[in-house]
Scaffold this active site. Structure first.
Site, mmCIF file in Angstrom:
data_model
loop_
_atom_site.group_PDB
_atom_site.id
_atom_site.type_symbol
_atom_site.label_atom_id
_atom_site.label_comp_id
_atom_site.label_asym_id
_atom_site.label_seq_id
_atom_site.Cartn_x
_atom_site.Cartn_y
_atom_site.Cartn_z
ATOM 1 N N ASN A 9 -128.953 -17.553 -5.516
ATOM 2 C CA ASN A 9 -129.809 -18.685 -5.156
ATOM 3 C C ASN A 9 -129.100 -19.453 -4.045
ATOM 4 O OD1 ASN A 9 -131.297 -21.017 -4.975
ATOM 5 N ND2 ASN A 9 -130.891 -21.727 -7.060
ATOM 6 N N TRP A 10 -129.584 -19.250 -2.841
ATOM 7 C CA TRP A 10 -128.907 -19.856 -1.680
ATOM 8 C C TRP A 10 -129.127 -21.364 -1.611
ATOM 9 C CZ3 TRP A 10 -129.564 -16.310 3.266
ATOM 10 C CH2 TRP A 10 -129.172 -14.998 2.953
ATOM 11 N N LYS A 11 -130.063 -21.886 -2.373
ATOM 12 C CA LYS A 11 -130.422 -23.309 -2.327
ATOM 13 C C LYS A 11 -130.716 -23.707 -0.871
ATOM 14 C CE LYS A 11 -127.970 -23.955 -6.613
ATOM 15 N NZ LYS A 11 -127.203 -24.822 -7.490
ATOM 16 N N HIS A 96 -135.990 -24.410 -11.763
ATOM 17 C CA HIS A 96 -134.548 -24.678 -11.609
ATOM 18 C C HIS A 96 -134.266 -26.135 -11.985
ATOM 19 C CE1 HIS A 96 -130.594 -25.228 -9.841
ATOM 20 N NE2 HIS A 96 -130.481 -23.907 -9.893
ATOM 21 N N GLU A 98 -132.538 -28.305 -10.641
ATOM 22 C CA GLU A 98 -132.629 -29.234 -9.509
ATOM 23 C C GLU A 98 -134.087 -29.608 -9.223
ATOM 24 O OE1 GLU A 98 -130.264 -26.824 -6.869
ATOM 25 O OE2 GLU A 98 -128.545 -27.217 -8.172
ATOM 26 N N GLU A 168 -129.154 -21.766 -17.436
ATOM 27 C CA GLU A 168 -128.201 -22.465 -16.577
ATOM 28 C C GLU A 168 -127.900 -23.831 -17.173
ATOM 29 O OE1 GLU A 168 -128.410 -20.831 -12.254
ATOM 30 O OE2 GLU A 168 -129.857 -22.452 -12.459
ATOM 31 N N GLY A 174 -122.543 -26.005 -10.133
ATOM 32 C CA GLY A 174 -121.838 -26.601 -8.994
ATOM 33 C C GLY A 174 -120.650 -27.465 -9.382
ATOM 34 N N SER A 214 -121.612 -21.929 -12.001
ATOM 35 C CA SER A 214 -120.235 -21.655 -11.570
ATOM 36 C C SER A 214 -119.772 -20.221 -11.845
ATOM 37 C CB SER A 214 -119.268 -22.677 -12.181
ATOM 38 O OG SER A 214 -119.614 -23.989 -11.758
ATOM 39 N N GLY A 235 -124.992 -19.541 -7.532
ATOM 40 C CA GLY A 235 -125.213 -20.525 -6.477
ATOM 41 C C GLY A 235 -124.115 -20.404 -5.431
ATOM 42 N N GLY A 236 -123.122 -21.282 -5.503
ATOM 43 C CA GLY A 236 -122.066 -21.375 -4.488
ATOM 44 C C GLY A 236 -121.461 -20.035 -4.073
HETATM 45 P P1 13P Z 1 -123.424 -22.646 -8.926
HETATM 46 O O1 13P Z 1 -123.125 -21.162 -9.053
HETATM 47 O O2 13P Z 1 -123.066 -23.194 -7.590
HETATM 48 O O3 13P Z 1 -122.850 -23.417 -10.072
HETATM 49 O O4 13P Z 1 -125.023 -22.799 -9.016
HETATM 50 C C1 13P Z 1 -125.706 -22.185 -10.060
HETATM 51 C C2 13P Z 1 -127.156 -22.307 -9.822
HETATM 52 O O5 13P Z 1 -127.720 -23.382 -9.884
HETATM 53 C C3 13P Z 1 -127.895 -21.087 -9.483
HETATM 54 O O6 13P Z 1 -129.259 -21.281 -9.554
#
Ligand code: 13P
Length: 251
Positions: A9-11, A96, A98, A168, A174, A214, A235-236
């Site tokens: 997930n590149w956000k 998600h 977010e 998640e 994050g 993470s 994510g990251g």
């Molecule tokens: P991180 O891997 O940066 O914690 O993000 C997870 C995430 O929200 C994937 O959708």
């Protein structure tokens, strides 16, 4: 046996040139090998078409990060299911945390999106998870039960087979704080049990449940070796080819 699914997930990261660099890097790293897991990348809307072109003839699949449930109309700034299909997306991340917290998405709205995604032939990656406060007050399972039952309301067993659930924990996103493999396994087993009670044991056994929060190359193997963890939503660590490939290799 469930196939593991690793999705990035590149956000809100990577413009078109960053997309070209990252996908080129992932493809180069994979070389001629076909990974023994399903690999999905979910860039921002503005990069979907570029990504789709770059991913032709590659085993890597394309997903979007969000979608409006309406087919078309006066919804300024929104993107419909068929628009995603038209640029080659096969998957779509829905619900998600977010989106839930920053954009006020309710379980009902997410349920509507899941239904419309399926209708359009998109495969939903349906996210659920508790906040730190919810975990600390001992209501994790109640929260997940509500998110799953309301998010999947009216979804048939055949439709469930097309859905990936991504657990998640919000406190692990994050933050560098991963759920321990045991903590994650406990929740994944709970979600699978819940799916068995809502549908059937057979449907629950086939359900792909990813972990997200993470996930990094150095913790992926231990997480992915848990009985009920069928992949990762990253994510990251998906923003650099090397670390994303490290997680794919952990499969
Ligand atoms: P991180 O891997 O940066 O914690 O993000 C997870 C995430 O929200 C994937 O959708």
């Amino acid at each position: 046996m469930r196939t593991k699914v690793i999705a990035g997930n590149w956000k809100m990261h990577k413009d078109v040139s960053g997309t070209i660099d990252l996908i080129t890097g992932i493809k180069a790293g994979l070389g001629a090998t076909t990974p023994n897991c399903t690999v999905i990348v979910c860039p921002p809307f503005t990069s979907l078409e570029t990504a789709s072109t770059l991913l032709k003839n590659s085993p890597i699949k394309l997903g979007a990060q969000n979608m409006n449930p309406e087919s078309s109309g006066a919804f300024t700034g929104e993107i419909s299911p068929s628009m995603l299909k038209s640029v080659g997306a096969e998957y779509v991340i829905l619900g998600h945390s977010e989106r839930r917290t920053l954009f006020g998405e309710s379980d009902q709205f997410i349920n509507q999106k899941i239904k419309k995604a399926l209708e359009a032939g998109l495969l939903p990656i349906f996210c659920i998870g508790e906040t730190l406060q919810e975990r600390e007050s001992g209501v994790t399972f109640d929260i997940l039960k509500r998110q799953v039952t309301q998010g999947l309301s009216g979804i048939s067993e055949q439709e469930l087979a097309k859905i990936i659930i991504a657990y998640e924990p919000v406190w692990a996103i994050g933050t560098g704080k991963t759920a321990s493999p045991e903590q994650a396994q406990e929740v994944h087993a709970y979600i699978r049990g819940l799916a068995a009670s809502l549908y059937s044991t057979a449907a629950a056994e086939k359900l792909i449940i990813q972990y997200g929060g993470s996930v990094k190359p150095d913790n992926a193997k231990e997480l992915l070796s848990q009985k009920d963890i069928d992949g990762a939503l990253v994510g990251g660590a998906c923003l650099a080819a090397e670390s994303f490939l490290g997680i794919i290799n952990a499969c």
